[in-house]
Structures are given as structure tokens and as C-alpha cells.
Enzyme design. Structure first.
Site, short mmCIF file in Angstrom:
data_model
loop_
_atom_site.label_atom_id
_atom_site.label_comp_id
_atom_site.label_asym_id
_atom_site.label_seq_id
_atom_site.Cartn_x
_atom_site.Cartn_y
_atom_site.Cartn_z
CG ASP A 45 -46.58 6.55 -45.66
OD1 ASP A 45 -46.29 6.80 -46.91
OD2 ASP A 45 -47.54 5.58 -45.55
CE1 TYR A 50 -53.34 5.13 -45.09
CE2 TYR A 50 -51.46 5.96 -44.14
CZ TYR A 50 -52.03 5.20 -45.21
OH TYR A 50 -51.34 4.41 -45.64
CE LYS A 75 -49.26 6.24 -48.89
NZ LYS A 75 -49.60 6.35 -47.23
CG HIS A 108 -53.74 5.74 -50.91
ND1 HIS A 108 -54.34 6.39 -49.68
CD2 HIS A 108 -53.22 4.55 -50.50
CE1 HIS A 108 -53.85 5.37 -48.74
NE2 HIS A 108 -53.20 4.45 -49.23
#
Ligand SMILES: NC(=O)c1ccc[n+]([C@@H]2O[C@H](COP(=O)([O-])OP(=O)(O)OC[C@H]3O[C@@H](n4cnc5c(N)ncnc54)[C@H](OP(=O)(O)O)[C@@H]3O)[C@@H](O)[C@H]2O)c1
Length: 275
Positions: A45, A50, A75, A108
Site C-alpha cells: 500500500d 506519501y 491512491k 484517497h
């Protein structure tokens, strides 16, 4: 050692445990993903926000596991919602990851204030139809938002990734997902911002089964029908977190794990502004 899988409503398989990668940087993510895949993880994931998609892609490339055995999840970030912006953002994610296709692409956060998640979803359906994404999902979505996606496009998500741990069990959302054939993935499954793993109820159950507190909590997820995605950069804890299929919690133990005050630790889906 590999997690069993469940079959999603689009016919694709999803491992029952995945590896979270927030807040790793590229270098940490590359090493953690390589190590996790070699241990036996097959679900990873990440997210555009990020900032570690390149590292995750490097980790996949460095491991000995063939690409088609790995379920790569990323995402769409809030600032890229909207039809054209989603197509562009996906292309950038794909490039950073260094993959031909993404297995599971999620919105997201719904960001209802922008009212763009239906347009974003339409772009994601095009990406799937073009063979660039295998499965479409959402994250932090509430029932009314999922219902709207289905009503306006005829396509529902196969996964909803939400905050879920014994301090926030999300019974209603899980029931809604189950009723609609949606797999619930649990983020922050070990409730990292709390002292959950040192609570006596959890440590006692761990001792009884000769496992660790983290394993008790992850087993609780699996037995609840949730797919947890614990983050660890530590090979020993990665191994431990995947190794939860050799014991079973009793009904009383399941109830005891979740018998605590219910508090959301992260953002509120209707108002959280993630860009
Ligand atoms: N969709 C969303 O909005 C959203 C939001 C938040 C997170 N996520 C995803 O969910 C993943 C998991 O959530 P999270 O990382 O916030 O929290 P988490 O998985 O509940 O906890 C991770 C923390 O627990 C430690 N840890 C891991 N295994 C352990 C074990 N067996 N025993 C003791 N400590 C352990 C890790 O440290 P070490 O690394 O040192 O082991 C890390 O500090 C994220 O990485 C991200 O991929 C998604």
C-alpha cells in the site's frame, strides 16, 4: 509464508494482509518492500501523497517476486481530483512506480467540499477500461458517497480502505461494505498513536496463544473480515505481522480485544482536507 486471499467482486484476488508504507521515504520504502515481498507479502500500500511511490517501485523491482504476483495499491491525492487531473495524476504515479499497470487504485479521501469524486471515479473507470488499472476502490468513503458513485456511474468500488482498529471498530461501515460486496481494508490497524499493544487485555491473550500483542490485533482484524495493512520497516515485525494464520481467537477473546472506548484517531471523512 503467504497470507491467504479473498476474491473481490471484480474476480481479482486480494491477500488478507498487506504492507503499509507511510511515512517511509523512498529509500526506506524500497528496502521495506523488497524485504516484505521476499518474506511473503503480496499486497503493498502506497499513495501519491506519501512521496514514496518511486521507492515502492524500486522495492518491487529489487525483490525476487514476479511483478504479476504483487498487488500494488496507490491512491489519488486530493489536489488531483477531477476527470482530466485524475488521468494525469495516475500517469505520474505509474511512472514513479515504474509499473505497466496498477493493481488497485483508490481515491484517497472523498473531499466532499470539492464535489469532484464522481468525476475522478469516471476517469478511474476509463483507466480500468484501458487496462492500466485492475481494480478500483476508495478510501475513507462513507455510505452516501459510495451510493452516489454507484448511482451515477453504475460501478462500485471493490475496496474501501478506512481507519480501523480495536479503538475504532467501524461496525456500521463494515456492515455497509459487506452488504455491497466491498472488501474493507483497515488503515492504522495497530492503532499506532495509542498504547493498544501494551493493554493488559491484549498482552494476556498474546501470552495465552504464545504470540505477540501485534499478532493478536492483526488476527482480530482477519477474523473480523478486515484486510489490515500494518506498516513496518523492521524485518522481524514484518514477519510477525504476516504470521497470524496459525491460531484462532475465541469469541470471548474477539470481544475482549475490541471492548474499549471508541475514538477516531485520524481525519473525519466528511471534512478532512487531504491535498
Ligand atoms: N487511506 C488512508 O487515509 C491512510 C491513512 C493512514 C495510513 N494508511 C496506510 O495504512 C498503513 C498502516 O497504518 P499506520 O502506518 O498509520 O499504522 P500502524 O500500521 O497501525 O502502525 C505502524 C507502527 O507500528 C509499528 N509496528 C508495526 N508492527 C508492529 C508490531 N508487530 N509490534 C509493535 N509495533 C509494530 C511500526 O513500527 P516499525 O516500522 O518500527 O515496525 C509503526 O511505528 C500506512 O502505512 C499506510 O499505508 C492509509
Amino acid at each position: 509464508m503467504q497470507a491467504p486471499t479473498t476474491t473481490m467482486t471484480d474476480g481479482r484476488d486480494l491477500p488478507l494482509i498487506g504492507l503499509g508504507t507511510y511515512p517511509m521515504d523512498d529509500a526506506e520504502a524500497a528496502e521495506a518492500v523488497r524485504c516484505a515481498l521476499d518474506i511473503g507479502y503480496r499486497l503493498v500500500d502506497t499513495a501519491a501523497s506519501y512521496g514514496n511511490e518511486a521507492g515502492v517501485g524500486q522495492g518491487i523491482a529489487m525483490s525476487d517476486v514476479p511483478r504479476d504476483e504483487v498487488v500494488v495499491t496507490t491512491k489519488l491525492r486530493g489536489e488531483h481530483q477531477g476527470y482530466e487531473a485524475t488521468l494525469r495524476a495516475f500517469g505520474e504515479s505509474r511512472q514513479r512506480l515504474g509499473v505497466e499497470y496498477v493493481d488497485l487504485y483508490l481515491i484517497h479521501w472523498p473531499l466532499p467540499r470539492l464535489d469532484l469524486y464522481v468525476d475522478s471515479w469516471k476517469a478511474m473507470i476509463k483507466l480500468r477500461d484501458d487496462g492500466l488499472v485492475n481494480s478500483l476502490g476508495v478510501s475513507n468513503f462513507m455510505p452516501e458517497q459510495i451510493t452516489r458513485l454507484v448511482d451515477e456511474t453504475g460501478v462500485g468500488p471493490v475496496v474501501n480502505q478506512i481507519e480501523l482498529h480495536p479503538h475504532f471498530v467501524q461496525e456500521d461501515m463494515r456492515a455497509f461494505d459487506a452488504e455491497h460486496g466491498i472488501v474493507t481494508e483497515g488503515w492504522q490497524p495497530l492503532a499506532r498513536k495509542t498504547d493498544l499493544l501494551s493493554q493488559p487485555e491484549i498482552t494476556e491473550i498474546a501470552e495465552r496463544h504464545s504470540v505477540t500483542p501485534g499478532q493478536v490485533v492483526l488476527r482480530w482484524h482477519v477474523q473480523s473480515g478486515v484486510v489490515p495493512i500494518p506498516k513496518s520497516g523492521n524485518p522481524q515485525r514484518q514477519r510477525e505481522n504476516l504470521d497470524v494464520f496459525g491460531f484462532v481467537l475465541s469469541e470471548a477473546e474477539m470481544a475482549r480485544v475490541a471492548d474499549r472506548a471508541q475514538v477516531r484517531g485520524g481525519g473525519e471523512p466528511d471534512t478532512h482536507e487531504e491535498f
